[in-house]
Scaffold this motif. Structure first.
Motif, PDB file in Angstrom:
ATOM      1  N   ARG A   1       0.847  -1.186   0.000  1.00  0.00           N
ATOM      2  CA  ARG A   1       0.000   0.000   0.000  1.00  0.00           C
ATOM      3  C   ARG A   1       0.890   1.247   0.000  1.00  0.00           C
ATOM      4  O   ARG A   1       1.858   1.322   0.773  1.00  0.00           O
ATOM      5  CB  ARG A   1      -0.888   0.041   1.244  1.00  0.00           C
ATOM      6  N   PRO A   2       0.547   2.246  -0.798  1.00  0.00           N
ATOM      7  CA  PRO A   2       1.337   3.493  -0.769  1.00  0.00           C
ATOM      8  C   PRO A   2       1.321   4.166   0.601  1.00  0.00           C
ATOM      9  O   PRO A   2       2.311   4.773   1.006  1.00  0.00           O
ATOM     10  CB  PRO A   2       0.656   4.371  -1.830  1.00  0.00           C
ATOM     11  N   ASP A   3       0.200   4.035   1.335  1.00  0.00           N
ATOM     12  CA  ASP A   3       0.100   4.684   2.642  1.00  0.00           C
ATOM     13  C   ASP A   3       0.599   3.825   3.793  1.00  0.00           C
ATOM     14  O   ASP A   3       0.599   4.251   4.947  1.00  0.00           O
ATOM     15  CB  ASP A   3      -1.342   5.123   2.915  1.00  0.00           C
ATOM     16  N   ARG A   4       0.990   2.572   3.514  1.00  0.00           N
ATOM     17  CA  ARG A   4       1.533   1.639   4.513  1.00  0.00           C
ATOM     18  C   ARG A   4       0.544   1.404   5.667  1.00  0.00           C
ATOM     19  O   ARG A   4       0.956   1.102   6.779  1.00  0.00           O
ATOM     20  CB  ARG A   4       2.886   2.136   5.031  1.00  0.00           C
ATOM     21  N   ASP A   5      -0.725   1.501   5.393  1.00  0.00           N
ATOM     22  CA  ASP A   5      -1.765   1.297   6.409  1.00  0.00           C
ATOM     23  C   ASP A   5      -2.250  -0.146   6.333  1.00  0.00           C
ATOM     24  O   ASP A   5      -3.048  -0.502   5.461  1.00  0.00           O
ATOM     25  CB  ASP A   5      -2.927   2.271   6.174  1.00  0.00           C
ATOM     26  N   THR A  40       2.202  -3.355  12.796  1.00  0.00           N
ATOM     27  CA  THR A  40       1.047  -2.462  12.889  1.00  0.00           C
ATOM     28  C   THR A  40       0.279  -2.732  14.180  1.00  0.00           C
ATOM     29  O   THR A  40       0.005  -3.880  14.516  1.00  0.00           O
ATOM     30  CB  THR A  40       0.111  -2.664  11.681  1.00  0.00           C
ATOM     31  N   ASP A  41      -0.064  -1.687  14.877  1.00  0.00           N
ATOM     32  CA  ASP A  41      -0.866  -1.811  16.090  1.00  0.00           C
ATOM     33  C   ASP A  41      -2.310  -2.094  15.681  1.00  0.00           C
ATOM     34  O   ASP A  41      -2.973  -1.231  15.118  1.00  0.00           O
ATOM     35  CB  ASP A  41      -0.781  -0.525  16.915  1.00  0.00           C
ATOM     36  N   ARG A  70       8.304  -7.793   1.029  1.00  0.00           N
ATOM     37  CA  ARG A  70       8.976  -8.092   2.296  1.00  0.00           C
ATOM     38  C   ARG A  70       8.821  -6.922   3.272  1.00  0.00           C
ATOM     39  O   ARG A  70       8.516  -7.111   4.455  1.00  0.00           O
ATOM     40  CB  ARG A  70      10.461  -8.400   2.069  1.00  0.00           C
ATOM     41  N   SER A  71       9.031  -5.720   2.760  1.00  0.00           N
ATOM     42  CA  SER A  71       8.898  -4.539   3.608  1.00  0.00           C
ATOM     43  C   SER A  71       7.460  -4.354   4.072  1.00  0.00           C
ATOM     44  O   SER A  71       7.200  -3.969   5.214  1.00  0.00           O
ATOM     45  CB  SER A  71       9.378  -3.290   2.856  1.00  0.00           C
ATOM     46  N   ALA A  72       6.500  -4.655   3.185  1.00  0.00           N
ATOM     47  CA  ALA A  72       5.087  -4.551   3.553  1.00  0.00           C
ATOM     48  C   ALA A  72       4.750  -5.532   4.669  1.00  0.00           C
ATOM     49  O   ALA A  72       3.973  -5.199   5.586  1.00  0.00           O
ATOM     50  CB  ALA A  72       4.199  -4.809   2.340  1.00  0.00           C
ATOM     51  N   PHE A  73       5.332  -6.731   4.621  1.00  0.00           N
ATOM     52  CA  PHE A  73       5.060  -7.707   5.677  1.00  0.00           C
ATOM     53  C   PHE A  73       5.606  -7.223   7.019  1.00  0.00           C
ATOM     54  O   PHE A  73       4.957  -7.382   8.063  1.00  0.00           O
ATOM     55  CB  PHE A  73       5.670  -9.068   5.329  1.00  0.00           C
TER      56      PHE A  73
END
Length: 275
Positions: A72-76, A204-205, A195-198
């Motif tokens: 995701r571009p927003d890393r949410d 993520t809280d 990998r970075s997304a995982f």
């Protein structure tokens, strides 16, 4: 509706939330959406989808951060955000109502979607779903939360770590973890940004919504492996049905797809016309 195809993978894609969500669609009949778990992809439901497609319109997306859809571009990566993305994905496909089945993280997304948009979900199937705070974390999640290893895991993941994680996730049918499966999962995990997304997802809280689970009002089937802990959906969702697999692991859709598909088909056929 905008849609396109990716000839290289055989997937279709549709723009949602700044992403090109990749998915496969097969069969005809009432619509059922199959949501894979973390570290997986739409291939996790491959055999289940083939079996269900004889009677259902089966849709399998690669969730944001995984598979071919990518980060995701927003890393949410909050589960509630995932649920909203899937709702908008189905709107983009012009499908206002559908049943949804999810494994692990996919199940967590599915029950959150049933809470957020009950008017759209006409059946809910939870396959070793997550969402309770006492659920044991898999090894991959534990590694990704390690502050020393996080920067390394964003750049590199050895194939043997992928194989080890898969073997930990399965039950008695460990033979499904062959070279082809490991190669497929490792290749998709290693796609740019995944990998970075995982790591972002693992760190993520996630707000605890488990106290809201008793508010789920859609017909629900719980499919659970006997050895999987921390799962209380059958207890907490009013009227939920439950089936327990005696020797399955966490990846039931791949370990015993015939059992999963038959249970889903029987449940959905029994609920047609109820809502």
């Amino acid at each position: 509706m905008w849609t396109d195809c990716n000839p290289a993978s055989g997937t279709r894609l549709v723009p949602v939330d700044g992403l090109h969500v990749h998915y496969k669609r097969e069969g005809q009949g009432p619509t059922v959406v199959l949501l894979h778990g973390s570290g997986s992809s739409l291939e996790g439901f491959e055999r289940v989808a083939a079996l269900l497609s004889a009677s259902y319109d089966v849709i399998r997306p690669d969730l944001p951060g995984f598979g071919r859809t990518g980060p995701r571009p927003d890393r949410d990566y909050r589960v509630r955000t995932y649920a909203g993305t899937i709702a908008r994905f189905m709107t983009a496909l012009q499908l206002p109502n559908f049943a949804v089945a999810g494994n692990s993280l996919g199940g967590n997304i599915a029950w959150n979607l049933a809470l957020e948009a009950p008017e759209r979900v006409n059946g809910l199937v939870l396959v070793n779903a997550t969402g309770y705070p006492d659920k044991t974390l898999p090894a991959g999640m534990r590694l990704a939360r390690n502050p020393v290893l996080r920067p390394l895991l964003r750049r590199w993941l050895p194939r043997r770590a992928t194989e080890s994680g898969l073997r930990e996730a399965v039950g008695a049918n460990s033979a499904i973890v062959d070279d082809a499966m490991v190669d497929r999962v490792h290749a998709l995990t290693s796609r740019p940004g995944n990998r970075s997304a995982f790591v972002d997802f693992a760190n993520t809280d996630q707000p605890d919504r488990s106290t809201e689970i008793p508010r789920i009002a859609v017909p629900t089937l719980v499919l659970r492996s006997a050895e999987v802990d921390g799962q209380h959906f059958a207890r907490d969702i009013p009227g939920a049905q439950e089936r327990v697999h005696p020797d399955g692991g966490h990846l039931l859709p791949e370990e015993d797809p015939d059992w999963v598909a038959a249970a889903i088909a029987e449940f959905l056929s029994g609920n047609q016309g109820r809502r």
